[in-house]
Design an enzyme around this catalytic site. Structure first.
Site, PDB file in Angstrom:
ATOM      1  N   LYS A  98      49.843  11.443 -62.342  1.00  0.00           N
ATOM      2  CA  LYS A  98      49.612  10.530 -61.213  1.00  0.00           C
ATOM      3  C   LYS A  98      48.547   9.491 -61.566  1.00  0.00           C
ATOM      4  CE  LYS A  98      48.029  12.328 -57.209  1.00  0.00           C
ATOM      5  NZ  LYS A  98      46.805  11.629 -56.797  1.00  0.00           N
ATOM      6  N   SER A  99      47.444   9.938 -62.139  1.00  0.00           N
ATOM      7  CA  SER A  99      46.351   9.002 -62.459  1.00  0.00           C
ATOM      8  C   SER A  99      46.799   7.950 -63.466  1.00  0.00           C
ATOM      9  CB  SER A  99      45.162   9.766 -63.058  1.00  0.00           C
ATOM     10  OG  SER A  99      44.606  10.626 -62.115  1.00  0.00           O
TER      11      SER A  99
ATOM     12  N   GLY B 188      44.168   7.821 -52.392  1.00  0.00           N
ATOM     13  CA  GLY B 188      42.768   7.456 -52.612  1.00  0.00           C
ATOM     14  C   GLY B 188      42.607   6.629 -53.873  1.00  0.00           C
TER      15      GLY B 188
ATOM     16  N   ARG C 222      38.643   8.927 -45.279  1.00  0.00           N
ATOM     17  CA  ARG C 222      37.995   9.173 -46.583  1.00  0.00           C
ATOM     18  C   ARG C 222      36.924   8.115 -46.877  1.00  0.00           C
ATOM     19  NH1 ARG C 222      42.312  10.948 -50.974  1.00  0.00           N
ATOM     20  NH2 ARG C 222      40.390  11.573 -51.999  1.00  0.00           N
TER      21      ARG C 222
ATOM     22  N   SER D  36      32.963  10.919 -60.098  1.00  0.00           N
ATOM     23  CA  SER D  36      34.204  10.415 -59.517  1.00  0.00           C
ATOM     24  C   SER D  36      34.823   9.353 -60.415  1.00  0.00           C
ATOM     25  CB  SER D  36      33.942   9.829 -58.126  1.00  0.00           C
ATOM     26  OG  SER D  36      35.054   9.046 -57.727  1.00  0.00           O
TER      27      SER D  36
ATOM     28  N   GLN E 126      37.402   7.730 -59.648  1.00  0.00           N
ATOM     29  CA  GLN E 126      37.846   6.606 -58.810  1.00  0.00           C
ATOM     30  C   GLN E 126      36.717   5.588 -58.671  1.00  0.00           C
ATOM     31  OE1 GLN E 126      39.359   8.424 -55.225  1.00  0.00           O
ATOM     32  NE2 GLN E 126      41.220   9.129 -56.234  1.00  0.00           N
TER      33      GLN E 126
ATOM     34  N   ASP F  24      41.275  18.833 -58.934  1.00  0.00           N
ATOM     35  CA  ASP F  24      42.516  18.884 -58.144  1.00  0.00           C
ATOM     36  C   ASP F  24      43.220  20.238 -58.251  1.00  0.00           C
ATOM     37  OD1 ASP F  24      42.057  16.275 -57.382  1.00  0.00           O
ATOM     38  OD2 ASP F  24      43.387  15.400 -58.894  1.00  0.00           O
TER      39      ASP F  24
ATOM     40  N   ARG G   7      39.409  20.438 -48.466  1.00  0.00           N
ATOM     41  CA  ARG G   7      40.131  21.495 -49.185  1.00  0.00           C
ATOM     42  C   ARG G   7      39.381  22.820 -49.211  1.00  0.00           C
ATOM     43  NH1 ARG G   7      43.014  17.963 -54.061  1.00  0.00           N
ATOM     44  NH2 ARG G   7      44.728  17.224 -52.750  1.00  0.00           N
TER      45      ARG G   7
ATOM     46  N   ARG H 275      48.709  19.224 -52.272  1.00  0.00           N
ATOM     47  CA  ARG H 275      48.290  20.372 -53.099  1.00  0.00           C
ATOM     48  C   ARG H 275      48.117  21.646 -52.260  1.00  0.00           C
ATOM     49  NH1 ARG H 275      48.140  17.619 -57.825  1.00  0.00           N
ATOM     50  NH2 ARG H 275      47.074  15.621 -57.763  1.00  0.00           N
TER      51      ARG H 275
HETATM   52  C1  S3P Z   1      41.613  10.501 -59.580  1.00  0.00           C
HETATM   53  C2  S3P Z   1      40.344  10.984 -59.544  1.00  0.00           C
HETATM   54  C3  S3P Z   1      39.937  12.170 -58.787  1.00  0.00           C
HETATM   55  C4  S3P Z   1      41.127  13.017 -58.358  1.00  0.00           C
HETATM   56  C5  S3P Z   1      42.260  12.181 -57.819  1.00  0.00           C
HETATM   57  C6  S3P Z   1      42.717  11.166 -58.865  1.00  0.00           C
HETATM   58  C7  S3P Z   1      41.902   9.290 -60.374  1.00  0.00           C
HETATM   59  O1  S3P Z   1      39.238  11.758 -57.636  1.00  0.00           O
HETATM   60  O2  S3P Z   1      40.743  13.973 -57.388  1.00  0.00           O
HETATM   61  O3  S3P Z   1      43.358  13.008 -57.471  1.00  0.00           O
HETATM   62  O4  S3P Z   1      43.086   8.994 -60.639  1.00  0.00           O
HETATM   63  O5  S3P Z   1      40.942   8.615 -60.775  1.00  0.00           O
HETATM   64  P1  S3P Z   1      37.669  11.409 -57.709  1.00  0.00           P
HETATM   65  O6  S3P Z   1      37.518  10.422 -58.773  1.00  0.00           O
HETATM   66  O7  S3P Z   1      37.313  10.825 -56.378  1.00  0.00           O
HETATM   67  O8  S3P Z   1      36.985  12.710 -57.962  1.00  0.00           O
END
Ligand code: S3P
Length: 428
Positions: A23-24, A95, A123, A168, A170, A316, A347, A389
C-alpha cells in the site's frame, strides 16, 4: 455496511499465495509519477480503495493516469503544469494520501481543498501541518488545521530542519515532499526510524537524498523524472496469512514476493522470537525494495515483549500480532505503541474489545496491551470499526473458532486487501 458470517470449522491451511502490492509503495508510485515529468509505469499496483483514492486525486489535478489490471501508467506534464482542481480532492479512508498530499500541494502552484471519510475527519493533521507551516505553507482547516476538510494554497516554501516528535513515515514523507519544492536543504531527524519508502523512491526518480544515522537531508529544487516502479507484495497483508499459518492446526503456507524492507520487517523478527517455524528466502534483490518468499507452518509459540524501536517496524501488524499472542504460551506485552490510538480507529481499544469477545485474556494499557495465552477462541459478533485491519484480524480469528464469527462490516477490508476472502478460500 456489509455484514459477513464466517464459519470455517477450524481448517488446516495449505498452499501458496501472492499477496497484493504494498500500500505504501503503491501510493508513492502514483504521487512520485505525478510530480515527475514524463511517463512512469508501475507493476504490481495495489487496487485497494486507499490507492484508488490517490489516483483519483491526481487525476483531478490534471495528471493522466491509466489503470490496466495491476499495471498503472502515469503521464505527467510535471507539477508546474498541474491544473487547479474544480472539485474537492477526496482521500477516502487514507491517511497516507491525505498527509503526503498536504506536503505535495503546499509547494504546488494550485489551490485545493481536501477531505476524506468519517475516520479521516478524526485523525490528527497538525503533526504534518505544523512543520509545513514552518516552511511557509498556507493551509487552513477545522480546529486550526487539525482536521479535514483542509484548504491548501500552494506557495513558495523554505527548507527546515525538523526533529520528529513521533516516529511517522507519513509526517517525514510530507516534509520531504515539500522539501523537494523548497529553497534550501530540508533536514529531518528521526529518533526511531520509520519506513523509508519515500527516501528509496526519491532516489529511483532521480533525486539525491542523503540518509545517515537517522538524519535525512534533501536539497530543494530537484526535478523528478518518470521511471518504472515494481511494487513488492505488502508484508502488512502477508502478516494475516503468516499468523494464520502459524496458529491453525496442521498448516503450511508459502507467501511469494513479500516486501521485506528492513524498516517494515518487524513481524518476521517477532515471529522468529516467538518460536515460529518459518523460512525466509530472499529473491534477487536488485530492485529498490527487497522481496522474499516466506514459508510458515503450524508452530508452538511463546509470549514476548514488543517495544521501543521495533514498534514503527510493525505498527500496522499489531492487531494481528495481538491475535497471535492469544495462541502463544505465557505473557505478551506490547508497549510504546500509543500511535495505535490515532490509526483508522483507536486500535488499542478496538483490538482489546474484539479479542475479549472471542474469549481472549487481554487487557489494554496506556501504550499497548498485555495478553496471556494460550486461550481457545469462541465464535462472536465482532465490530470492525470500519478498520480494514481489525476486520482481517476478526476473519483470521474465525479460522480458530468452533462457532461462527460475524463481522458487522467486511467491506472495509477492500481498503488494503480486496482479494482477502478469496485468498482465505484458496488455502483452506
Ligand atoms: C504509512 C505509514 C504509517 C502506517 C500507514 C502507512 C505510510 O503511518 O501506519 O499505514 O505509507 O507512510 P505513520 O507514518 O503515521 O506511522
Amino acid at each position: 455496511m456489509s455484514e459477513k458470517v464466517l464459519q470455517y470449522n477450524k481448517p488446516s491451511l495449505q498452499g501458496s499465495l501472492t499477496v497484493p502490492g504494498d500500500k505504501s509503495v503503491s501510493h508513492r508510485s502514483v504521487m512520485f509519477g505525478s510530480i515527475a515529468t514524463g511517463t512512469t509505469t508501475v507493476e504490481g499496483f495495489l487496487l485497494g480503495e486507499d490507492c484508488l483514492s490517490t489516483i483519483d486525486c491526481f487525476q483531478k489535478l490534471g495528471v493522466h493516469i491509466e489503470v490496466e489490471g495491476t499495471s498503472v501508467k502515469i503521464e505527467s506534464p510535471g507539477m508546474d503544469s498541474w491544473q487547479e482542481p474544480t472539485e474537492v480532492l477526496y482521500t477516502g479512508n487514507s491517511g497516507t494520501t491525505t498527509r503526503l498530499m498536504l506536503g505535495i500541494l503546499a509547494g504546488s502552484s494550485v489551490h485545493s481543498v481536501m477531505t476524506g471519510d468519517a475516520s479521516i475527519g478524526k485523525r490528527p493533521m497538525r503533526r504534518v501541518i505544523d512543520p509545513l507551516r514552518q516552511m511557509g505553507a498556507h493551509i487552513t482547516g477545522r480546529a486550526d488545521g487539525q482536521y479535514t476538510p483542509l484548504a491548501i494554497q500552494g506557495t513558495k516554501l523554505q527548507a527546515i530542519e525538523y526533529n520528529m516528535p513521533v516516529a511517522s513515515a507519513q509526517v517525514k514523507s510530507a516534509i520531504l515532499l515539500a522539501g523537494l519544492r523548497a529553497e534550501g536543504t530540508t533536514i529531518v531527524r528521526e529518533t526511531e526510524v520509520s519506513r523509508d519508502h519515500t527516501e528509496r523512491m526519491l532516489r529511483q526518480f532521480g533525486a539525491d537524498v542523503e540518509v545517515k544515522d537517522g538524519v535525512v537531508s534533501l536539497e530543494g529544487g530537484q526535478a523528478l523524472s518518470g521511471t518504472h516502479v515494481s511494487v513488492p507484495g505488502d508484508i502488512s497483508s502477508a502478516a494475516f496469512f503468516l499468523v494464520a499459518g502459524a496458529i491453525c492446526h496442521n498448516s503450511q503456507l508459502t507467501l511469494e514476493n513479500v516486501g521485506v524492507n528492513p524498516t517494515r520487517d518487524g513481524i518476521i523478527e517477532v515471529l522468529s522470537k516467538m518460536g515460529a517455524t518459518m523460512t525466509v528466502m530472499p529473491n534477487d534483490n536488485s530492485q529498490a525494495e527487497p522481496t522474499a518468499t516466506i514459508q510458515i507452518q503450524t508452530s508452538t509459540l511463546s509470549g514476548t515483549t514488543i517495544e521501543g524501536d521495533m514498534i514503527p517496524r510493525l505498527i500496522d501488524e499489531i492487531p494481528i500480532l495481538a491475535l497471535l499472542a492469544t495462541q502463544a504460551h505465557g505473557q505478551t506485552i506490547i508497549k510504546d505503541a500509543e500511535e495505535l490510538k490515532v490509526k483508522e480507529t483507536d486500535r488499542i481499544t478496538a483490538v482489546v474489545a474484539e479479542l475479549k469477545k472471542l474469549g481472549a485474556n487481554i487487557e489494554a494499557t496506556n501504550d499497548g496491551m498485555i495478553i496471556e495465552g494460550p486461550t481457545p477462541l469462541k465464535g462472536a459478533s465482532l465490530k470492525t470499526y470500519g478498520d480494514h485491519r481489525i476486520g482481517m484480524m476478526g476473519a483470521v480469528a474465525a479460522l480458530m473458532t468452533e462457532g461462527p464469527v460475524t463481522l458487522d462490516d467486511a467491506q472495509c477490508i477492500a481498503v488494503s486487501y480486496p482479494s482477502f476472502f478469496e485468498h482465505i478460500e484458496a488455502v483452506r
